[in-house]
Design an enzyme around this catalytic site. Structure first.
Site, mmCIF file in Angstrom:
data_model
loop_
_atom_site.group_PDB
_atom_site.id
_atom_site.type_symbol
_atom_site.label_atom_id
_atom_site.label_comp_id
_atom_site.label_asym_id
_atom_site.label_seq_id
_atom_site.Cartn_x
_atom_site.Cartn_y
_atom_site.Cartn_z
ATOM 1 N N ASN A 169 0.795 -1.225 0.000
ATOM 2 C CA ASN A 169 0.000 0.000 0.000
ATOM 3 C C ASN A 169 0.827 1.274 0.000
ATOM 4 O O ASN A 169 0.316 2.339 -0.365
ATOM 5 C CB ASN A 169 -0.919 -0.018 1.235
ATOM 6 C CG ASN A 169 -1.584 1.313 1.479
ATOM 7 O OD1 ASN A 169 -2.449 1.724 0.720
ATOM 8 N ND2 ASN A 169 -1.171 1.999 2.537
ATOM 9 N N TYR B 279 2.734 10.357 -10.732
ATOM 10 C CA TYR B 279 1.865 9.572 -9.860
ATOM 11 C C TYR B 279 0.896 8.727 -10.686
ATOM 12 O O TYR B 279 0.736 7.521 -10.457
ATOM 13 C CB TYR B 279 1.084 10.503 -8.931
ATOM 14 C CG TYR B 279 0.115 9.789 -8.022
ATOM 15 C CD1 TYR B 279 0.552 9.207 -6.838
ATOM 16 C CD2 TYR B 279 -1.247 9.700 -8.337
ATOM 17 C CE1 TYR B 279 -0.339 8.545 -5.994
ATOM 18 C CE2 TYR B 279 -2.131 9.043 -7.510
ATOM 19 C CZ TYR B 279 -1.673 8.471 -6.332
ATOM 20 O OH TYR B 279 -2.545 7.808 -5.509
ATOM 21 N N ALA C 66 1.130 7.782 -13.830
ATOM 22 C CA ALA C 66 1.845 6.743 -14.575
ATOM 23 C C ALA C 66 2.238 5.590 -13.658
ATOM 24 O O ALA C 66 2.158 4.415 -14.040
ATOM 25 C CB ALA C 66 3.080 7.334 -15.242
ATOM 26 N N ILE D 116 -10.173 9.793 -1.226
ATOM 27 C CA ILE D 116 -10.227 9.294 0.151
ATOM 28 C C ILE D 116 -9.482 10.270 1.057
ATOM 29 O O ILE D 116 -8.387 10.728 0.713
ATOM 30 C CB ILE D 116 -9.581 7.898 0.267
ATOM 31 C CG1 ILE D 116 -10.112 6.950 -0.818
ATOM 32 C CG2 ILE D 116 -9.809 7.337 1.671
ATOM 33 C CD1 ILE D 116 -11.580 6.638 -0.741
#
Length: 265
Positions: A86, A153, A155, A186
């Site tokens: 993540n 970001y 890509a 989010i």
């Protein structure tokens, strides 16, 4: 609370806040043993009060650190069942003409090489342990089409989507599933400056108005999608990028092009 992950061994990167923290805690609440990894001090807060979470300082884009976090999970719990790759950085919203090669290298190292390393070493540990497993990577709606993030970001997240598809094929026959989640807007540590700026202008009520649900999302809403993909309930889902964006990407919002060097975000 159900215990879908009772006794399972899990690694979560980028677990110091936001989606990573919410997911690490969700796994722990459902019986898992979690190695929660981050470079921030927030990792200790994530683990505080959770017997099932061990905090580990580590860089998700550094191969030595990824090897160490996988080894820590195996050594502590005898196996590795789930990896949630993540960790990510946004790199700002500067346009193509305003970013340097070094900016791209830094963003790709964490956002794309990080998930590659998690798959490479996580899957090996699962195979060596002789059992199936699940790997989930955080992509983004920004990886689906333009207009949701800066060039590097976006890509990097598009790369993550293709990476999970490719990895699912490369791991054919192993019983290891590889999927991605694509969050929309989010409220996390990464997006907090945007939320704060909009609220400071007295326009907080407009946040999330571009999606059909007319609101932003919470980290736990993405965490629940990750937990589903990691569970046996998703046992026939593989090589998939699950969108968690309130329907934002179901349409194609129009943004008027700007001049060269100007941002469109």
């Amino acid at each position: 609370m159900s215990a879908r992950f009772e006794g399972l061994s899990v690694v979560v990167t980028g677990a110091g806040s936001g989606i990573g923290r919410a997911t690490a805690r969700l796994f722990a609440n459902e019986g898992a043993h979690v190695v929660a990894v981050d470079l921030s001090d927030g990792i200790e807060e994530t683990a505080a009060g959770y017997d099932g979470i061990v905090a580990l300082w580590g860089d998700a884009g550094c191969e030595a650190d990824v090897i160490a976090m996988v080894a820590a999970a195996v050594e502590r719990h005898g196996r590795l069942d789930i990896v949630f790759a993540n960790a990510g950085i946004n790199g700002g919203i500067a346009g193509i003409f305003d970013q340097e090669v070094e900016d791209w290298e830094a963003i790709l190292r964490v956002n794309l090489i990080g998930p590659f390393l998690a798959i490479k070493h996580g899957a090996k540990a699962m195979i060596d342990g002789g059992h199936k497993g699940a790997i989930i990577c955080t992509a983004s709606v920004a990886g689906l089409r333009a207009g949701a993030g800066g060039p590097a970001y976006s890509a990097s997240k598009a790369g993550v989507i293709n990476l999970v598809q490719t990895a699912a094929q490369q791991l054919a026959g192993s019983g290891i599933r590889v999927n991605a989640v694509c969050p929309g807007l989010i409220e996390t540590g990464m997006t907090q400056p945007l939320f704060d700026m909009v609220r400071a202008r007295g326009k907080g009520g407009q946040i999330g108005m571009l999606n059909p649900l007319k609101r932003s999302g919470e980290p736990i809403e993405v965490a629940k999608a990750v937990a589903f993909l990691a569970s046996d309930d998703a046992g026939y889902i593989n090589g998939h990028a699950m969108v968690v964006d309130a329907g934002l990407s179901s349409s194609l919002p129009f943004a008027k092009p700007r001049g060269l060097g100007e941002t469109t975000f």
